[in-house]
Design an enzyme around this catalytic site. Structure first.
Site, PDB file in Angstrom:
ATOM      1  N   GLU A   1       0.919  -1.163   0.012  1.00  0.00           N
ATOM      2  CA  GLU A   1      -0.214   0.245   0.106  1.00  0.00           C
ATOM      3  C   GLU A   1       0.875   1.188   0.107  1.00  0.00           C
ATOM      4  O   GLU A   1       1.465   1.534   0.960  1.00  0.00           O
ATOM      5  CB  GLU A   1      -0.905  -0.103   1.432  1.00  0.00           C
ATOM      6  CG  GLU A   1      -2.029   0.628   1.198  1.00  0.00           C
ATOM      7  CD  GLU A   1      -2.568   1.275   2.588  1.00  0.00           C
ATOM      8  OE1 GLU A   1      -2.867   0.197   3.332  1.00  0.00           O
ATOM      9  OE2 GLU A   1      -2.598   2.341   3.191  1.00  0.00           O
TER      10      GLU A   1
ATOM     11  N   CYS B   1      -3.437   7.124   5.845  1.00  0.00           N
ATOM     12  CA  CYS B   1      -3.365   6.741   4.299  1.00  0.00           C
ATOM     13  C   CYS B   1      -4.702   7.240   3.596  1.00  0.00           C
ATOM     14  O   CYS B   1      -4.845   7.355   2.360  1.00  0.00           O
ATOM     15  CB  CYS B   1      -3.126   5.227   4.156  1.00  0.00           C
ATOM     16  SG  CYS B   1      -4.134   4.492   5.469  1.00  0.00           S
TER      17      CYS B   1
END
Lengths: 468, 468
Positions: free
Chosen positions: A233, A270
């Site tokens: 990620e 994030c």
């Protein structure tokens, strides 16, 4: 399998060898064994919560309230994956009985089972010292799948990592399980991380972190003689589109909510919303003023590491040089003061500098002259963990176009609220097209995360003892 | 999205633009629309079967019996995916209702849906002119998932590819569907293939072919500014382990069956058994003699292309230089005469030349001195579509070790029979660790193949109209 000999990385060789030695045992372990370990880890974490949160706060500066919440989430995840295992998820089988006759209809008996990939190298995140670190979601889902985990701790919270690992190793030992199920690989630099990813006994990699670091490790996994799955990620802009109708009323409350989301955890999430797409309208202009008023005075806590603060300031300076600053930074906290920039859709689409992630308390307003252009803004972003669409109540052509664009570029689409805060459940999807994930069909949050570490195998005419 | 301008590849730009223009329509299409198209393609293929098989035989030399069977399989696949769509597979949703209260237990409502990736570049295989070519399994599963398909035909059967494509385009037209759903991209060289894979409107790639060509295209997909999923099936050795007990009786019949599998289609199957692992025993020695006697006189048909014959001869020469030839080639067919080589396990494990795929009618006997060493032979192979284990009837330590090794390196493990012939069903798994697949958690045969072209998206607090 031969262990590579490099004296600089003897410690990595040693822990990977331990993990490899435990892999068969854990692949064949029962649901009870796996669930007992996962619940034992959750219990131990909660028992030492008070001391651990003190260490975590000293190292991360995230504050005790947030960190206590994160421990609760971490324990919730461990117990949630225990329930998945008990429900039989990693042991499920698809059975096709034999059919007499010639192909294509005729066939032998086939049973599709799931097998764990083997030792997983898990790179901890900086911004979740509990929930995406030593005993975080990647570790929980890999253990649930039947994979040993080689933990690469994050340099932002070394003492916490060692303390949580010591606790975990104690649980493994107390349950009479092999030490290789959970090992700690101190990999203090890029070369050591690359070495770990390329170790022939490592069967998969889980990574949460920066675009640059993650892409380099993904490349290293692909450069192996035998590439292995890499679940990374890497970065996400998380656009939020607010249509004028939704800004007609309550826009002040929405501005406060959005300001809170942009600055939450000093913007170090994030899923922090980094781009706010508005249509050119008086309501939008008022909303920008309200957002500026709400966000400018917010005092942030210090960032996780000096390197992250430098990275944020550099990214914000780049955007500042290519866009308009909505206000002069003014808040006086321990961390960087919030920023708000503005540009138009044509500039945003044309200028890649405006599409770089600012990992910190900042956002860029992008004004579009139509819904179609707002959709083009989303398409230009290309890959993002989330897209938020405010005001998509009615089924019409414009809204369908926005929805399609949002679904094309995102792992999660929100129709109200803000993207920070990611529920751990079965329907969650955390991971979208590149660069938000290197494996966009997988999720790193929620119970489907276990699928990353399982591989289907078809057994043809298997004897009874094989199917257990 | 901007289309790249390269005058050499204007034809590719044109068809990819057509596919991109059809993507939204097809992503939102109903189960009835997709199933009607898939069944219409199957019907049309069968209606023109006689003429198409003549063309296919002229171009491939595979023979009418085999090619008629392949048409039946291709139609079976198209109709099978129609049934999958009608059963709702690409439309399935996972629903988590909202839970009041704070996280981690509290959460918004989330609905996990599946979205098609977008236009798929499909590289046809040489060795299945119907079943893995223009209307083969990749095309069927991508269309079922809701993705337009840009077909790169194989140079080994150009006339057949054009004929099948014309038929398919006619079905699309007759059903009033956009022409962009199925397009043909003539990409006659490596540069054109790379250009297609790197086209920004291509969202995923399906490839079946050689290790060298497939790896280059996989690299090209990873070199994109935004890498996309690449589902490549690159090569496979397909070891078969025969334990002495199973060779005590009926070994002559087993030898004939195995000889038939090795030479089937002139050995041009991705599941052709290329390595036969035996334990050092008198039964094994007798079996080698029986296998040699069975295989040596088999006359093969010509290979698919001169390039493949050259590749086979080169690979066989490499193995010949590093192993013993069991007999001097003797059969006199239109294609290469069958080969059988022999070596010991230690040499096989130490020498990578012995582990290269011979894509043709040849196999290498590897003699191991123990079951443990036979398992090491499997581990050295590392990644293979199939492993066959003959004689694993009893549950004991040795057999468990072999089973573990076979599951670790393979997508499919057979306990009887031979690996050629791959059933199209739900439990099938065709794809294992690198190099047998670039995406070892996916399958390219069977109904789970549709998952390659779907990506989960979580919808948070979605309005009713969005969930349809």
């Amino acid at each position: 399998m031969t262990t590579p000999q490099n004296p600089n990385f003897a410690a990595i060789d040693a822990v990977v060898a331990q993990a490899a030695a435990a892999a068969d045992f854990w692949a064949d372990s029962s649901a009870t064994q796996r669930a007992t370990l996962l619940r034992g880890l959750a219990d131990a974490l909660e028992q030492q919560q008070a001391e651990l949160v003190v260490i975590a706060d000293r190292e991360s500066g995230l504050g005790e309230a947030r960190l206590n919440g994160e421990v609760a989430r971490t324990a919730f995840q461990l117990r949630g994956f225990a329930s998945e295992v008990e429900a039989g998820v990693p042991y499920r089988q698809v059975e096709d009985h034999a059919v007499a006759g010639a192909p294509p209809a005729g066939r032998p008996r086939l049973t599709r089972v799931q097998r764990p990939l083997g030792p997983v190298a898990m790179f901890s995140a900086s911004n979740f010292p509990f929930a995406f670190s030593v005993l975080g979601g990647d570790t929980a889902s890999a253990l649930a799948a039947g994979c040993p985990v080689v933990i690469k701790p994050h340099s932002g919270h070394p003492e916490l990592s060692r303390a949580v690992f010591a606790l975990a190793a104690g649980v493994v030992r107390a349950q009479g399980l092999p030490a290789g199920l959970l090992t700690l690989a101190e990999a203090p630099n890029r070369a050591a991380g690359t070495y770990l990813v390329q170790h022939p006994s490592i069967a998969a990699v889980a990574f949460t972190g920066s675009y640059q670091g993650g892409k380099a490790l993904w490349q290293a996994a692909n450069d192996r003689e035998r590439p292995v799955p890499f679940f990374g990620e890497l970065g996400s802009i998380n656009p939020l589109v607010a249509l004028p109708a939704v800004l007609e009323k309550d826009s002040e409350a929405l501005a406060r909510t959005l300001a809170g989301s942009i600055t939450l955890g000093c913007g170090q999430f994030c899923t922090s919303p980094g781009v706010v797409v508005l249509l050119d309208s008086p309501h939008s202009q008022r909303f920008v003023a309200q957002l500026a008023e709400a966000i400018a005075p917010i005092a942030t806590h210090r960032m996780l590491t000096p390197g992250m603060q430098q990275g944020f300031e550099a990214a914000a300076a780049t955007v500042a040089a290519n866009a308009t600053s909505v206000f002069a930074p003014q808040a006086d906290g321990a961390g960087p003061s919030p920023r708000l920039f503005a540009t138009d859709a044509v500039s945003f689409i044309a200028n890649a500098h405006l599409r770089e992630e600012m990992f910190g308390p900042a956002a860029l307003i992008v004004t579009a002259n139509s819904v179609a252009q707002a959709a083009e803004v989303l398409e230009a972003i290309g890959g993002t963990l989330t897209t938020t669409l405010w005001g998509l109540d009615a089924d019409n052509t414009d809204n369908r176009q926005l929805l399609r664009a949002a679904q094309r570029v995102s792992g999660r689409v929100l129709f109200s609220g803000v993207p920070t805060g990611v529920a751990v459940c079965h329907a969650q999807q955390h991971g979208g097209p590149w660069p938000s994930s290197t494996a966009p069909q997988s999720t790193s949050v929620g119970f489907a995360a276990i699928e990353r570490f399982l591989r289907p195998v078809a057994l043809q005419e298997a004897p009874t003892w094989v199917l257990g």
